[in-house]
Design a protein around this motif. Structure first.
Motif, PDB file in Angstrom:
ATOM      1  N   LEU A 104      37.014 -12.378  49.286  1.00  0.00           N
ATOM      2  CA  LEU A 104      37.868 -13.559  49.232  1.00  0.00           C
ATOM      3  C   LEU A 104      39.040 -13.358  48.277  1.00  0.00           C
ATOM      4  O   LEU A 104      40.173 -13.778  48.569  1.00  0.00           O
ATOM      5  CB  LEU A 104      37.046 -14.781  48.819  1.00  0.00           C
ATOM      6  CG  LEU A 104      36.040 -15.293  49.859  1.00  0.00           C
ATOM      7  CD1 LEU A 104      35.238 -16.459  49.300  1.00  0.00           C
ATOM      8  CD2 LEU A 104      36.758 -15.708  51.139  1.00  0.00           C
ATOM      9  N   GLU A 105      38.796 -12.730  47.160  1.00  0.00           N
ATOM     10  CA  GLU A 105      39.889 -12.469  46.221  1.00  0.00           C
ATOM     11  C   GLU A 105      40.911 -11.500  46.808  1.00  0.00           C
ATOM     12  O   GLU A 105      42.126 -11.677  46.623  1.00  0.00           O
ATOM     13  CB  GLU A 105      39.321 -11.923  44.905  1.00  0.00           C
ATOM     14  CG  GLU A 105      38.578 -12.952  44.088  1.00  0.00           C
ATOM     15  CD  GLU A 105      37.982 -12.379  42.815  1.00  0.00           C
ATOM     16  OE1 GLU A 105      37.816 -13.132  41.857  1.00  0.00           O
ATOM     17  OE2 GLU A 105      37.671 -11.165  42.788  1.00  0.00           O
ATOM     18  N   VAL A 107      41.613 -11.048  50.047  1.00  0.00           N
ATOM     19  CA  VAL A 107      42.351 -11.740  51.108  1.00  0.00           C
ATOM     20  C   VAL A 107      43.337 -12.738  50.519  1.00  0.00           C
ATOM     21  O   VAL A 107      44.509 -12.799  50.935  1.00  0.00           O
ATOM     22  CB  VAL A 107      41.371 -12.435  52.074  1.00  0.00           C
ATOM     23  CG1 VAL A 107      42.128 -13.322  53.061  1.00  0.00           C
ATOM     24  CG2 VAL A 107      40.541 -11.401  52.823  1.00  0.00           C
ATOM     25  N   PHE A 108      42.897 -13.519  49.551  1.00  0.00           N
ATOM     26  CA  PHE A 108      43.768 -14.542  48.968  1.00  0.00           C
ATOM     27  C   PHE A 108      44.916 -13.908  48.190  1.00  0.00           C
ATOM     28  O   PHE A 108      46.065 -14.359  48.281  1.00  0.00           O
ATOM     29  CB  PHE A 108      42.950 -15.455  48.053  1.00  0.00           C
ATOM     30  CG  PHE A 108      43.701 -16.651  47.555  1.00  0.00           C
ATOM     31  CD1 PHE A 108      44.293 -17.531  48.448  1.00  0.00           C
ATOM     32  CD2 PHE A 108      43.827 -16.885  46.193  1.00  0.00           C
ATOM     33  CE1 PHE A 108      44.992 -18.640  47.989  1.00  0.00           C
ATOM     34  CE2 PHE A 108      44.527 -17.990  45.732  1.00  0.00           C
ATOM     35  CZ  PHE A 108      45.110 -18.870  46.631  1.00  0.00           C
ATOM     36  N   PHE A 111      47.395 -12.552  50.659  1.00  0.00           N
ATOM     37  CA  PHE A 111      48.134 -13.661  51.266  1.00  0.00           C
ATOM     38  C   PHE A 111      49.254 -14.144  50.343  1.00  0.00           C
ATOM     39  O   PHE A 111      50.399 -14.320  50.785  1.00  0.00           O
ATOM     40  CB  PHE A 111      47.172 -14.796  51.588  1.00  0.00           C
ATOM     41  CG  PHE A 111      47.849 -16.069  52.030  1.00  0.00           C
ATOM     42  CD1 PHE A 111      48.413 -16.159  53.295  1.00  0.00           C
ATOM     43  CD2 PHE A 111      47.914 -17.160  51.185  1.00  0.00           C
ATOM     44  CE1 PHE A 111      49.048 -17.325  53.703  1.00  0.00           C
ATOM     45  CE2 PHE A 111      48.537 -18.328  51.577  1.00  0.00           C
ATOM     46  CZ  PHE A 111      49.113 -18.418  52.851  1.00  0.00           C
ATOM     47  N   LEU A 112      48.947 -14.323  49.066  1.00  0.00           N
ATOM     48  CA  LEU A 112      49.977 -14.753  48.113  1.00  0.00           C
ATOM     49  C   LEU A 112      51.064 -13.692  47.953  1.00  0.00           C
ATOM     50  O   LEU A 112      52.258 -14.015  47.869  1.00  0.00           O
ATOM     51  CB  LEU A 112      49.336 -15.049  46.757  1.00  0.00           C
ATOM     52  CG  LEU A 112      48.386 -16.246  46.690  1.00  0.00           C
ATOM     53  CD1 LEU A 112      47.817 -16.389  45.283  1.00  0.00           C
ATOM     54  CD2 LEU A 112      49.088 -17.531  47.107  1.00  0.00           C
ATOM     55  N   TYR A 130      53.419 -18.346  40.112  1.00  0.00           N
ATOM     56  CA  TYR A 130      52.133 -17.915  40.648  1.00  0.00           C
ATOM     57  C   TYR A 130      51.311 -17.162  39.604  1.00  0.00           C
ATOM     58  O   TYR A 130      50.078 -17.113  39.720  1.00  0.00           O
ATOM     59  CB  TYR A 130      52.347 -17.017  41.873  1.00  0.00           C
ATOM     60  CG  TYR A 130      52.594 -17.775  43.158  1.00  0.00           C
ATOM     61  CD1 TYR A 130      53.457 -18.857  43.192  1.00  0.00           C
ATOM     62  CD2 TYR A 130      51.967 -17.404  44.339  1.00  0.00           C
ATOM     63  CE1 TYR A 130      53.695 -19.545  44.361  1.00  0.00           C
ATOM     64  CE2 TYR A 130      52.212 -18.088  45.523  1.00  0.00           C
ATOM     65  CZ  TYR A 130      53.070 -19.157  45.518  1.00  0.00           C
ATOM     66  OH  TYR A 130      53.302 -19.843  46.680  1.00  0.00           O
ATOM     67  N   LEU A 186      39.340 -17.599  42.052  1.00  0.00           N
ATOM     68  CA  LEU A 186      40.533 -17.509  42.892  1.00  0.00           C
ATOM     69  C   LEU A 186      41.753 -18.106  42.202  1.00  0.00           C
ATOM     70  O   LEU A 186      42.887 -17.741  42.507  1.00  0.00           O
ATOM     71  CB  LEU A 186      40.292 -18.225  44.226  1.00  0.00           C
ATOM     72  CG  LEU A 186      39.300 -17.576  45.182  1.00  0.00           C
ATOM     73  CD1 LEU A 186      39.138 -18.426  46.436  1.00  0.00           C
ATOM     74  CD2 LEU A 186      39.733 -16.174  45.559  1.00  0.00           C
ATOM     75  N   TRP A 187      41.512 -19.006  41.280  1.00  0.00           N
ATOM     76  CA  TRP A 187      42.612 -19.618  40.542  1.00  0.00           C
ATOM     77  C   TRP A 187      43.385 -18.575  39.741  1.00  0.00           C
ATOM     78  O   TRP A 187      44.602 -18.696  39.549  1.00  0.00           O
ATOM     79  CB  TRP A 187      42.050 -20.694  39.623  1.00  0.00           C
ATOM     80  CG  TRP A 187      43.015 -21.272  38.643  1.00  0.00           C
ATOM     81  CD1 TRP A 187      43.084 -21.010  37.307  1.00  0.00           C
ATOM     82  CD2 TRP A 187      44.059 -22.214  38.915  1.00  0.00           C
ATOM     83  NE1 TRP A 187      44.086 -21.726  36.718  1.00  0.00           N
ATOM     84  CE2 TRP A 187      44.714 -22.481  37.684  1.00  0.00           C
ATOM     85  CE3 TRP A 187      44.510 -22.860  40.064  1.00  0.00           C
ATOM     86  CZ2 TRP A 187      45.785 -23.367  37.577  1.00  0.00           C
ATOM     87  CZ3 TRP A 187      45.573 -23.739  39.956  1.00  0.00           C
ATOM     88  CH2 TRP A 187      46.189 -23.980  38.735  1.00  0.00           C
ATOM     89  N   MET A 193      47.246 -10.057  42.821  1.00  0.00           N
ATOM     90  CA  MET A 193      48.414 -10.353  43.655  1.00  0.00           C
ATOM     91  C   MET A 193      49.619  -9.504  43.258  1.00  0.00           C
ATOM     92  O   MET A 193      50.357  -9.015  44.122  1.00  0.00           O
ATOM     93  CB  MET A 193      48.766 -11.830  43.529  1.00  0.00           C
ATOM     94  CG  MET A 193      50.024 -12.265  44.253  1.00  0.00           C
ATOM     95  SD  MET A 193      50.696 -13.798  43.581  1.00  0.00           S
ATOM     96  CE  MET A 193      51.294 -13.235  41.968  1.00  0.00           C
TER      97      MET A 193
END
Length: 320
Positions: A104-105, A107-108, A111-112, A130, A186-187, A193
């Motif tokens: 999940l990290e 992918v997220f 995405f960012l 961000y 995820l925050w 990123m």
């Protein structure tokens, strides 16, 4: 008129002299380099390597912090690891969390990074915006998410209620405890990123242009160009995030184990949390040191497997 003659230097004399001067210069440069990094070397030897060796020694003993004494225990602490059911519970929770959090990290964060890569004007502002969650102290983040994830009055459940969805008890229901910690992680995914963003910036634009001329759509360009070109960054992030996931401590401790007056659910008992309890609440330092070395071996094996098999999927510029 007399002619001047210059006798050539003996064969090998000049190159040998040059090699000697180059060798002396290299040695002086190496000494200067070691002097510059000597503070780090001393810190590593004393606070990292020295601490690891010392923890390995006390893992074979019954260590008393009050008297700073240790009694030999042999392999009793490691035997106790196999007999303690909470060690297996903590390992299972940690493994489940790692399998859930790392994908999940990735992918997220990707995405960012893709969103930021497509921003033209104001890109610096959005990059700073961000990245700000990464700079937020974890205690403040835990306090905010403790309110957001409240099952009765939390903002997340109130938002779900607007769409007619009944939100779960994030911090009480064992099924949702680990997803709640993943949401908190995820925050602060902006560090990953940034690495993805740098990798995306290095993908040659010409490849996308050629693919577009061949009729490749966005999905095809992403799968055939973007993913292979950033595979090295993804490989690095997967390894780093996996190591961090096995050492998850602060989020779980602040959300569930900070208040010892309340019984915390077993689903929130992660390996590092149980290690902390054994060391600094039960003062069982020998057992805690054995736990630390078991975790070190597990992370070493997992990283070796990732390096052994995952490296085959990485594209390097020298590959043909």
């Amino acid at each position: 008129m007399a002619r001047l003659s210059v006798e050539p230097a003996p064969v090998g004399q000049v190159p040998t002299a040059r090699r000697r001067r180059a060798g002396r210069f290299d040695r002086r440069e190496a000494i200067a380099g070691y002097l510059f990094i000597s503070p780090w070397i001393v810190g590593f030897l004393v606070f990292t390597a020295g601490a690891m060796i010392y923890s390995l020694v006390i893992s074979f003993s019954h260590y008393n912090l009050a008297t700073n004494s240790a009694r030999p225990a042999g392999t009793a602490n490691y035997t106790a690891l196999l007999e303690d059911p909470r060690v297996a519970t903590a390992l299972g929770n940690t493994l489940f969390y790692a399998l859930l959090a790392v994908p999940l990290e990735i992918v997220f964060a990707l995405f960012l990074a893709g969103l930021l890569n497509g921003v033209g004007r104001g890109a610096g502002f959005f990059r700073t915006l961000y990245y700000l969650p990464r700079m937020t102290p974890v205690v403040a983040t835990a306090a905010v998410f403790f309110l957001l994830l409240n099952g009765n009055s939390g903002a997340i459940n109130q938002l779900l209620a607007v769409f007619g969805v009944e939100g779960p008890q994030w911090l009480v229901d064992p099924v949702w405890i680990k997803p709640s910690i993943v949401l908190m992680q995820l925050w602060a995914v902006s560090g990953t990123m940034v690495i993805f963003l740098a990798a995306l910036k290095n993908v040659p634009r010409e490849l996308y242009e050629v693919a577009s001329l061949d009729g490749a759509g966005p999905v095809r360009r992403f799968v055939s160009i973007t993913l292979p070109m950033i595979s090295s960054a993804m490989f690095f992030n997967v390894i780093v995030l996996t190591i961090a996931a096995f050492q998850i401590f602060d989020s779980a401790y602040l959300l569930f184990w900070r208040d010892q007056s309340n019984a915390s659910p077993e689903a929130s008992l992660f390996y590092a949390v149980y290690l902390f309890q054994q060391a600094f609440r039960q003062f069982n330092f020998g057992f805690a040191a054995a736990m630390a070395w078991l975790l070190f071996v597990i992370i070493l094996l997992v990283t070796f497997v990732q390096m052994r098999f995952g490296n085959r999927l990485v594209y390097y510029e020298g590959d043909r």
